[in-house]
Write a protein that holds these residues in place. Structure first.
Motif, PDB file in Angstrom:
ATOM      1  N   PRO A 171      40.172  32.603  22.586  1.00 18.28           N
ATOM      2  CA  PRO A 171      41.149  31.764  22.936  1.00 18.28           C
ATOM      3  C   PRO A 171      41.198  31.264  24.379  1.00 18.28           C
ATOM      4  CG  PRO A 171      42.636  33.478  22.199  1.00 18.28           C
ATOM      5  CD  PRO A 171      41.144  33.950  22.229  1.00 18.28           C
ATOM      6  N   PRO A 172      41.505  30.029  24.785  1.00 16.56           N
ATOM      7  CA  PRO A 172      41.641  29.915  26.094  1.00 16.56           C
ATOM      8  C   PRO A 172      42.877  30.164  26.767  1.00 16.56           C
ATOM      9  CG  PRO A 172      42.414  27.876  24.912  1.00 16.56           C
ATOM     10  CD  PRO A 172      41.993  29.170  23.896  1.00 16.56           C
ATOM     11  N   PRO A 173      42.721  30.723  28.124  1.00 18.30           N
ATOM     12  CA  PRO A 173      43.679  31.698  28.710  1.00 18.30           C
ATOM     13  C   PRO A 173      45.145  30.733  28.695  1.00 18.30           C
ATOM     14  CG  PRO A 173      42.193  30.592  30.288  1.00 18.30           C
ATOM     15  CD  PRO A 173      41.394  30.184  29.029  1.00 18.30           C
ATOM     16  N   ARG A 174      45.269  29.478  28.529  1.00 12.70           N
ATOM     17  CA  ARG A 174      46.445  28.944  28.521  1.00 12.70           C
ATOM     18  C   ARG A 174      46.364  27.604  27.591  1.00 12.70           C
ATOM     19  NH1 ARG A 174      47.224  24.914  32.790  1.00 12.70           N
ATOM     20  NH2 ARG A 174      45.606  25.261  34.182  1.00 12.70           N
ATOM     21  N   LEU A 175      47.174  27.085  26.789  1.00 14.74           N
ATOM     22  CA  LEU A 175      46.941  26.103  26.058  1.00 14.74           C
ATOM     23  C   LEU A 175      47.266  24.703  26.987  1.00 14.74           C
ATOM     24  CD1 LEU A 175      48.591  26.945  22.783  1.00 14.74           C
ATOM     25  CD2 LEU A 175      46.081  26.689  23.292  1.00 14.74           C
ATOM     26  N   PRO A 176      46.561  23.537  26.787  1.00 10.73           N
ATOM     27  CA  PRO A 176      46.753  22.475  27.643  1.00 10.73           C
ATOM     28  C   PRO A 176      48.249  21.927  27.065  1.00 10.73           C
ATOM     29  CG  PRO A 176      45.260  21.816  25.893  1.00 10.73           C
ATOM     30  CD  PRO A 176      45.522  23.371  25.953  1.00 10.73           C
ATOM     31  N   ALA A 177      48.686  21.157  27.986  1.00  9.86           N
ATOM     32  CA  ALA A 177      50.206  20.486  27.857  1.00  9.86           C
ATOM     33  C   ALA A 177      49.970  19.385  26.676  1.00  9.86           C
ATOM     34  CB  ALA A 177      50.615  19.806  29.267  1.00  9.86           C
ATOM     35  N   GLY A 178      51.042  19.020  26.208  1.00  9.21           N
ATOM     36  CA  GLY A 178      51.027  18.123  25.068  1.00  9.21           C
ATOM     37  C   GLY A 178      50.969  18.606  23.559  1.00  9.21           C
ATOM     38  N   ARG A 179      50.740  17.877  22.806  1.00  5.48           N
ATOM     39  CA  ARG A 179      50.608  18.221  21.233  1.00  5.48           C
ATOM     40  C   ARG A 179      49.683  17.434  20.448  1.00  5.48           C
ATOM     41  NH1 ARG A 179      53.341  14.418  18.577  1.00  5.48           N
ATOM     42  NH2 ARG A 179      54.786  13.183  19.684  1.00  5.48           N
TER      43      ARG A 179
END
Length: 169
Positions: free
Chosen positions: A147-155
């Motif tokens: 998984p990416p180190p952190r998810l992008p902002a938003g939905r």
């Protein structure tokens, strides 16, 4: 033994599926094409009916190679023993396959490519030309998902008309 050809998908699967399934990585293209034909029908790849074939080892009659041809694409050949290549090229060149169709090409593993090219040239005549190396396929295996180190902002959301310009860029 020799090659057996049919236009009957069930007959092909009854004869060759166990052999193909025993080497799922190596024969993934034939397994995928045959599964698509089962799921979507015999016209999934075009109007002309597919041709199927399998090779049985002379010593024990075990299926040790298969092919699927979905015209106008070239014949798709599984990994086969070297002694199966020349009889296949002769059979396809002699119109021994159902319908006496003209073969437009042959997708083979690199190990069998030289043998197939030599047999094709002998069958068609030294001045036949037209032989060339085509597309090479490579299969990559995914070892693990990271998984990416952190998810992008938003939905996630459904696109609207206002998003059209961004979507067609």
């Amino acid at each position: 033994m020799t090659w057996t050809f049919t236009e009957d998908l069930k007959e092909f699967l009854d004869a060759a599926h166990e052999s193909l399934a025993s080497r799922p990585v190596r024969d993934t293209l034939l397994l995928t094409v045959s599964a698509t034909l089962v799921r979507r029908g015999m016209d999934a790849y075009g109007e002309e009916p597919p041709l199927f074939g399998w090779w049985r080892r002379p010593a024990d009659g075990v299926v040790d190679g298969a092919l699927i041809w979905t015209p106008p694409e070239p014949v798709l050949l599984s990994a086969v023993p070297r002694d199966a290549v020349r009889p296949l090229v002769r059979a396809l060149g002699d119109g021994a396959a159902p319908g006496g169709r003209d073969v437009t090409g042959l997708h083979v593993e690199s190990e069998a490519a030289a043998e197939a090219a030599a047999a094709w040239t002998e069958s068609a005549g030294a001045g036949s030309g037209g032989l060339r190396r085509g597309v090479e396929h490579r299969l990559y295996r995914l070892a693990e998902l990271v998984p990416p180190p952190r998810l992008p902002a938003g939905r996630a959301r459904r696109a609207t008309r206002e998003d059209r310009e961004v979507l067609v860029e």
